[in-house]
Design a protein around this motif. Structure first.
Motif, short mmCIF file in Angstrom:
data_model
loop_
_atom_site.label_atom_id
_atom_site.label_comp_id
_atom_site.label_asym_id
_atom_site.label_seq_id
_atom_site.Cartn_x
_atom_site.Cartn_y
_atom_site.Cartn_z
N UNK A 1 0.75 -1.07 -0.05
CA UNK A 1 0.16 -0.01 -0.07
C UNK A 1 0.91 1.15 -0.10
N UNK A 2 0.60 2.12 -1.12
CA UNK A 2 1.11 3.51 -1.21
C UNK A 2 0.64 4.46 0.05
N UNK A 3 1.14 4.98 0.85
CA UNK A 3 0.42 5.94 1.90
C UNK A 3 1.26 7.16 2.01
N UNK A 4 0.47 8.40 1.83
CA UNK A 4 0.93 9.68 2.08
C UNK A 4 0.33 10.10 3.36
N UNK A 5 1.09 10.53 4.52
CA UNK A 5 0.43 11.08 5.68
C UNK A 5 1.16 12.58 5.87
N UNK A 6 0.24 13.35 5.77
CA UNK A 6 0.62 15.03 6.01
C UNK A 6 0.29 15.26 7.12
N UNK A 7 1.51 15.38 7.99
CA UNK A 7 1.38 15.75 9.36
C UNK A 7 1.49 17.46 9.54
N UNK A 8 0.39 18.07 9.95
CA UNK A 8 0.56 19.57 10.11
C UNK A 8 0.12 20.24 8.87
N UNK A 9 0.05 21.48 8.76
CA UNK A 9 -0.42 22.37 7.71
C UNK A 9 0.73 22.77 6.87
N UNK A 10 1.53 21.85 6.31
CA UNK A 10 2.69 22.25 5.60
C UNK A 10 2.46 22.85 4.12
N UNK A 11 3.43 23.49 3.69
CA UNK A 11 3.24 23.74 2.39
C UNK A 11 3.07 22.48 1.33
N UNK A 12 3.69 21.35 1.75
CA UNK A 12 3.66 20.22 0.89
C UNK A 12 2.36 19.72 0.78
#
Length: 206
Positions: free
Chosen positions: A104-115
């Motif tokens: 499984x390909x997972x992206x976990x965005x922690x916080x309100x970053x520019x990314x």
């Protein structure tokens, strides 16, 4: 870029705000492309949250829209007047990742970053259910699971303003403008962290 050895443990319980008319389909096949929509924060997919209150808010969106159009009307009376298939409901799901053996390909965005903002901007601005631009924009295929904060404010209107002002999704200053818009309420109050809300989006492979 740093390489992280990460083990993700998904929550035991996830919530999805919907309507009574969708419940039977959600029970049989929750991750169903037929019901997905264009221009979502993390692209087309099945959106869930760990926050029951937030899922309730999602489910009540049609009622809130009716309340704005019918100020002064008793909200409970409006709900009673809805056709049965439009009554707000929250679906509760048990989540057991041990049942899956795929990679499984997972992206976990922690916080309100520019990314995080760039990922949302790309999908809100250009992607559709049948055409995701992740490969062209970022060099990788769209993740099967995307986790992170929600964009606040009226993101649809922000995207309209982005286009009407001739902004470019590849311009750093324009990304910064978009970021400043989606981390605030409609009244302009700056939100931090989980004030923005949590979402976990599942895409087609699962």
């Amino acid at each position: 870029m740093a390489q992280f050895d990460v083990s993700l443990v998904l929550p035991d319980t996830l919530y999805h705000g919907s309507t009574m008319g969708a419940i039977q389909g959600l029970r049989i096949k929750p991750i169903n492309k037929e019901f997905w929509k264009d221009a979502k924060d993390f692209g087309a997919g099945f959106y869930t949250t760990i926050d029951l209150f937030q899922a309730t808010t999602w489910a009540r969106k049609p009622v809130v829209a009716m309340e704005r159009l019918n100020k002064g009307t008793d909200p409970s009376a409006m709900v009673r007047s809805l056709p049965k298939d439009q009554i707000p409901v929250v679906a509760v799901y048990d989540c057991n990742s041990n049942l899956y053996t795929d990679n499984i390909i997972l992206h976990d965005y922690r916080g309100e970053s520019r990314a995080w903002a760039q990922f949302i901007l790309s999908h809100r601005h250009s992607s559709t259910v049948d055409n995701c631009l992740c490969l062209n924009e970022f060099g990788w295929i769209h993740p099967h699971i995307a986790c992170g904060l929600m964009a606040d404010n009226d993101t649809g209107q922000i995207i309209e303003d982005f286009r009407s002002q001739g902004r470019d999704i590849h311009n750093r200053d324009d990304l910064e403008w978009f970021w400043t818009q989606i981390i605030r309420t409609r009244e302009g109050r700056r939100l931090n962290g989980l004030e923005l809300g949590d979402q976990i989006a599942f895409s087609a492979k699962l």
